[in-house]
Write an enzyme that holds these catalytic residues in place. Structure first.
Site, short mmCIF file in Angstrom:
data_model
loop_
_atom_site.label_atom_id
_atom_site.label_comp_id
_atom_site.label_asym_id
_atom_site.label_seq_id
_atom_site.Cartn_x
_atom_site.Cartn_y
_atom_site.Cartn_z
CB SER A 26 -0.62 0.21 1.11
OG SER A 26 -1.12 1.17 1.17
CB SER A 28 -2.36 4.56 2.26
OG SER A 28 -3.45 4.51 1.04
CE LYS A 77 -11.94 -0.54 -0.96
NZ LYS A 77 -11.87 0.55 -2.26
CG ASN A 98 -12.32 4.73 1.12
OD1 ASN A 98 -13.95 5.41 1.44
ND2 ASN A 98 -11.45 4.98 0.67
CG ASP A 113 -13.03 4.15 -2.43
OD1 ASP A 113 -11.65 4.46 -2.57
OD2 ASP A 113 -12.98 3.16 -2.52
N GLY A 140 -18.70 -4.34 -10.75
CA GLY A 140 -17.80 -5.18 -9.62
C GLY A 140 -18.43 -3.46 -8.19
CB ALA A 142 -13.75 -0.34 -8.68
CB SER A 166 -27.55 -10.31 -14.52
OG SER A 166 -25.96 -11.23 -14.32
N GLY A 251 -5.29 6.27 -12.71
CA GLY A 251 -5.78 6.12 -11.35
C GLY A 251 -5.50 7.01 -10.38
P1 ATR Z 1 -13.68 -4.48 -7.93
O1 ATR Z 1 -14.16 -4.66 -6.61
O2 ATR Z 1 -11.92 -4.68 -7.69
O3 ATR Z 1 -14.33 -3.54 -9.16
P2 ATR Z 1 -14.49 -6.96 -8.90
O4 ATR Z 1 -15.58 -6.74 -7.72
O5 ATR Z 1 -14.30 -8.04 -9.00
O6 ATR Z 1 -13.73 -6.08 -8.38
O7 ATR Z 1 -15.00 -6.55 -10.33
C1 ATR Z 1 -14.94 -7.16 -11.41
C2 ATR Z 1 -15.23 -6.29 -12.44
O8 ATR Z 1 -14.38 -6.51 -13.63
C3 ATR Z 1 -16.39 -7.11 -13.20
O9 ATR Z 1 -17.23 -6.51 -13.61
C4 ATR Z 1 -16.06 -8.62 -14.48
O10 ATR Z 1 -17.18 -8.57 -15.19
P3 ATR Z 1 -17.83 -9.36 -14.01
O11 ATR Z 1 -19.25 -9.21 -13.33
O12 ATR Z 1 -18.90 -9.77 -15.55
O13 ATR Z 1 -17.32 -10.61 -13.66
C5 ATR Z 1 -14.72 -7.15 -14.63
N1 ATR Z 1 -14.25 -8.39 -15.55
C6 ATR Z 1 -13.03 -9.13 -14.65
N2 ATR Z 1 -12.10 -9.50 -15.16
C7 ATR Z 1 -12.66 -9.67 -16.47
C8 ATR Z 1 -12.17 -9.89 -18.16
N3 ATR Z 1 -11.62 -10.99 -18.12
N4 ATR Z 1 -13.42 -9.94 -18.90
C9 ATR Z 1 -14.33 -9.09 -19.15
N5 ATR Z 1 -15.02 -8.38 -17.37
C10 ATR Z 1 -14.12 -8.60 -16.56
#
Ligand code: ATR
Length: 287
Positions: A26, A28, A77, A98, A113, A140, A142, A166, A251
């Site tokens: 980190s 931070s 988190k 966070n 965030d 996800g 973020a 979905s 980022g």
């Molecule tokens: P974070 O909390 O860091 O946002 P996460 O909850 O694991 O991480 O979310 C990852 C995101 O990246 C999701 O939207 C994931 O898509 P899915 O919902 O279909 O899993 C996307 N992602 C990760 N790897 C991917 C890949 N190889 N191709 C397309 N989308 C990907």
């Protein structure tokens, strides 16, 4: 007894921390310790490893050492929320925290965030996010912070694109905006509609450095393309966007602004964003 304890604690240097697992890399601590030094604040910031499921056991000892605030990262988190006394409305809507402020023996949870990302957009001086058509890639944690913040901020028209449709639909529903949820293929074909494109997925980060979440052939020349990844400093997506004539942002601006907002919550002081930016770049270039 309680008041004596509190008085003695207040004479100690302030203790702040980031808790997570893994946490060794980190940045931070570098950032916050440099800010404390620069602003002559008698405090220190530590990185503390806490394994998933161990918050209830570990947080009391952190508080016992006089901790006045801490950042929370993966994997805590969401789990931290059950230990808090109060939750800021935006953090509640995001469903993740966070930043925790310890105030009068109460734990108050925030999410900086999403607001950190929103503030980072001010770097684009011609962009008015409230009039913009925004494409968020990913669904996800973020993405959730950014979508909920943009939704609460109002104005921006949001479309969420995700590999798993979905999940995008679910996030859109939760955000209570009248946007759209689409697949990555659909996003590629209608990319010209969007003023702002934000990658929130890990595609572009090791071991997926040679990948982009979608193809940019239809992107508008003057679109704003943001990637919340800062390692590498320039993802392939940003490289391709730049070649297309887009405005780009990595980022780092979001990362330093989420830290600045946490610092302000804890100390009431506005830190120097340039100093924070330099620390991040120095650290990244060492790697
Ligand atoms: P974070 O909390 O860091 O946002 P996460 O909850 O694991 O991480 O979310 C990852 C995101 O990246 C999701 O939207 C994931 O898509 P899915 O919902 O279909 O899993 C996307 N992602 C990760 N790897 C991917 C890949 N190889 N191709 C397309 N989308 C990907």
């Amino acid at each position: 007894m309680g008041s004596i304890f509190a008085h003695r604690l207040s004479n100690l240097p302030g203790l702040y921390a980031v808790i997570g697992d893994p946490i060794a890399h980190s940045m931070s601590p570098n950032i916050h310790n440099a800010l404390f030094e620069n602003l002559n604040i008698d405090a220190k910031y530590e990185a503390i490893q806490i394994a998933k499921g161990q918050l209830r056991e570990e947080i009391p000892s952190l508080l016992g050492r006089g901790c006045r605030g801490f950042n929370v990262t993966i994997p805590h988190k969401v789990d931290i929320i059950s230990l808090l006394d109060e939750l800021d409305p935006l953090a509640e809507r995001i469903g993740a925290v966070n930043t925790v402020l310890v105030n009068n023996h109460k734990l108050i949870g925030y999410n900086t965030d999403g607001p950190g990302f929103l503030e980072s957009l001010k770097q684009f001086d011609k962009l008015n996010i409230n009039d913009a058509k925004v494409l968020i890639i990913g669904s996800g944690g973020a993405a959730r912070a950014i979508v909920m913040t943009l939704a609460m901020n109002g104005g921006a028209k949001l479309t969420i694109a995700n590999r798993t449709l979905s999940k995008a639909q679910e996030l859109l529903m939760h955000s209570k905006t009248s946007g759209r949820a689409i697949t990555l293929d659909e996003a590629e074909s209608c990319l010209a509609q969007y003023d702002v494109i934000i990658n929130t997925t890990s595609i572009g980060m090791s071991p997926q450095r040679d990948k982009t979440p979608l193809k940019l052939q239809n992107v508008k020349k003057d679109a704003y393309v943001c990637d919340i990844i800062y390692n590498p400093l320039q993802t392939l997506l940003l490289e391709e966007a730049k070649a297309k004539g887009c405005y780009v942002q990595n980022g780092v601006p979001m990362f330093i602004r989420q830290a600045a907002l946490a610092f302000k919550l804890w100390t009431g002081r506005n830190p120097d964003l340039n100093q924070m930016n330099n620390i991040v770049y120095q650290n990244m270039l060492k790697k």
